[in-house]
Design an enzyme around this catalytic site. Structure first.
Site, short mmCIF file in Angstrom:
data_model
loop_
_atom_site.label_atom_id
_atom_site.label_comp_id
_atom_site.label_asym_id
_atom_site.label_seq_id
_atom_site.Cartn_x
_atom_site.Cartn_y
_atom_site.Cartn_z
N ARG A 70 2.74 8.41 -6.76
CA ARG A 70 2.25 9.77 -6.54
C ARG A 70 1.02 10.02 -7.40
O ARG A 70 0.73 9.28 -8.36
CB ARG A 70 3.34 10.79 -6.88
CG ARG A 70 3.75 10.76 -8.33
CD ARG A 70 4.51 11.99 -8.77
NE ARG A 70 5.03 11.83 -10.13
CZ ARG A 70 4.32 11.94 -11.24
NH1 ARG A 70 3.02 12.21 -11.17
NH2 ARG A 70 4.88 11.78 -12.43
N GLY A 72 -1.13 12.28 -10.23
CA GLY A 72 -0.76 12.96 -11.46
C GLY A 72 -0.36 12.02 -12.57
O GLY A 72 -0.40 10.80 -12.45
N THR A 75 5.82 13.15 -15.81
CA THR A 75 6.70 14.30 -15.79
C THR A 75 8.14 13.83 -15.95
O THR A 75 8.43 12.64 -16.00
CB THR A 75 6.53 15.15 -14.51
OG1 THR A 75 7.16 16.42 -14.71
CG2 THR A 75 7.12 14.45 -13.29
N CYS A 168 2.53 16.28 -17.76
CA CYS A 168 1.38 16.19 -16.87
C CYS A 168 0.11 15.78 -17.61
O CYS A 168 -1.01 16.04 -17.15
CB CYS A 168 1.18 17.49 -16.10
SG CYS A 168 2.65 18.00 -15.19
#
Length: 215
Positions: A70, A72, A75, A168
């Protein structure tokens, strides 16, 4: 006639098998394949996005770390967090990735407004914030014109693992959840409400699959 969004309520699911299932569905799609929304929780895990830098993992301890595809940075996922994975044919939906990010943020903001919580998005850091604290994270992957992954909303979970990372990729970023804001919410009910907000913005109708064990 509006398209249909198939909503699958999957309960607690391992990250790795769910990720593989999303990839498999995306790779096997054809123009007639239905768009889907998967609602679930994950056991405790840190995930590093494509741009994820290991230095943002400060002290993971015994919690597993998974490098994933993904967008980013890093997290945390754990029980009590609502995960919403959107498997969408972007071409059929006439959406670009930026428009989709905006749509996801707007849906979460509307959901929180129903709970009496004012929230907002930021141009410099995708996600949803209550004041200066992050309550929802976003991360997407596009392959063959279709997206997967999605968002996570902190509902009633152990937030301590967020102190073991730079959430993040932002050192010192505060993280919050509905429980800390005085909201006792049912995870399944929130998922259904979020589904309606997403469908309204997509112009889709909803079909729920109420009971499932595996993605």
């Amino acid at each position: 006639m509006s398209a249909t969004l198939l909503v699958r309520q999957l309960g607690l699911q391992p990250y790795s098998t769910t990720w593989q299932a999303m990839q498999d569905y995306t790779d096997a799609r054809n123009p007639a394949s239905p768009d889907q929304l998967w609602l679930l929780e994950h056991p405790p895990i840190f995930t590093l996005g494509q741009a994820g830098k290991p230095e943002h993992l400060l002290n993971p301890g015994t919690i597993p770390v998974q490098k994933t595809d993904r967008g980013g940075q890093v997290t945390y996922h754990g029980p009590g967090q609502l995960i919403a994975y959107l498997l969408l044919d972007l071409r059929r939906a006439h959406l670009g990735i930026r428009s989709l990010v905006t749509l996801l943020q707007e849906a979460v903001i509307a959901l929180l407004a129903e709970q009496g919580i004012p929230a907002s998005a930021r141009k410099d850091a995708p996600g949803v914030y209550v004041g200066q604290s992050k309550i929802a994270s976003l991360g997407l992957r596009v392959r063959r014109g279709c997206c997967f992954h999605g968002l996570s909303l902190n509902v009633e979970m152990d937030l301590e693992p967020f102190t073991r990372i730079n959430p993040c990729g932002y050192p010192g970023l505060s993280v919050t959840q509905l429980a800390n804001l005085g909201i006792a919410a049912d995870l399944a009910g929130l998922g259904r409400d979020l589904s309606h907000h997403l469908a309204a913005r997509l112009g889709y109708t909803l079909t729920f699959i109420e009971t499932e064990a595996d993605p």
